[in-house]
Design a protein around this motif. Structure first.
Motif, PDB file in Angstrom:
ATOM      1  N   HIS A 242     -22.404   5.663  31.730  1.00 45.37           N
ATOM      2  CA  HIS A 242     -21.044   6.243  31.547  1.00 45.37           C
ATOM      3  C   HIS A 242     -21.107   7.157  30.351  1.00 45.37           C
ATOM      4  O   HIS A 242     -20.583   8.515  30.922  1.00 45.37           O
ATOM      5  CB  HIS A 242     -19.964   5.226  31.271  1.00 45.37           C
TER       6      HIS A 242
ATOM      7  N   THR B 283     -20.521  11.364  31.034  1.00 39.23           N
ATOM      8  CA  THR B 283     -19.537  11.971  30.248  1.00 39.23           C
ATOM      9  C   THR B 283     -20.155  13.230  29.729  1.00 39.23           C
ATOM     10  O   THR B 283     -19.694  14.409  29.823  1.00 39.23           O
ATOM     11  CB  THR B 283     -18.701  11.340  29.345  1.00 39.23           C
TER      12      THR B 283
ATOM     13  N   GLN C 289     -12.999  10.426  25.573  1.00 42.47           N
ATOM     14  CA  GLN C 289     -13.134   9.616  26.525  1.00 42.47           C
ATOM     15  C   GLN C 289     -12.868   8.175  26.444  1.00 42.47           C
ATOM     16  O   GLN C 289     -13.076   7.283  27.456  1.00 42.47           O
ATOM     17  CB  GLN C 289     -14.108   9.958  27.599  1.00 42.47           C
TER      18      GLN C 289
END
Length: 81
Positions: free
Chosen positions: A16, A20, A62
């Protein structure tokens, strides 16, 4: 291989984070954390060559938590940054 290593507890979290960072224009790749930087015996990291400050900002925006950030020096030693 010199560069910065952001460590994560799981492969999913590292993937992830890598996605990002890629969307932010920071190239990196997921790999098993080297034993020298893996505190719990296993883990994953995202290896980048860019300065880590921008990556830290992108991940924080994020809400992606990393464990630690290490720099591998040209002579092979590790330094936490």
């Amino acid at each position: 291989m010199s560069g910065y290593y952001f460590t994560f507890r799981s492969q999913t979290a590292a993937q992830h984070a890598a996605r990002t960072l890629e969307h932010a224009g920071i190239e990196g790749f997921v790999m098993r954390a080297p034993k020298a930087v893996s505190r719990q015996g296993c883990g994953y990291c995202v290896h980048i060559y860019a300065e880590p400050q921008r990556a830290k900002i992108e991940l924080a925006q994020q809400k992606i938590a990393w464990q630690r950030v290490y720099l591998q020096l040209p002579d092979g030693r590790w330094e936490e940054v």
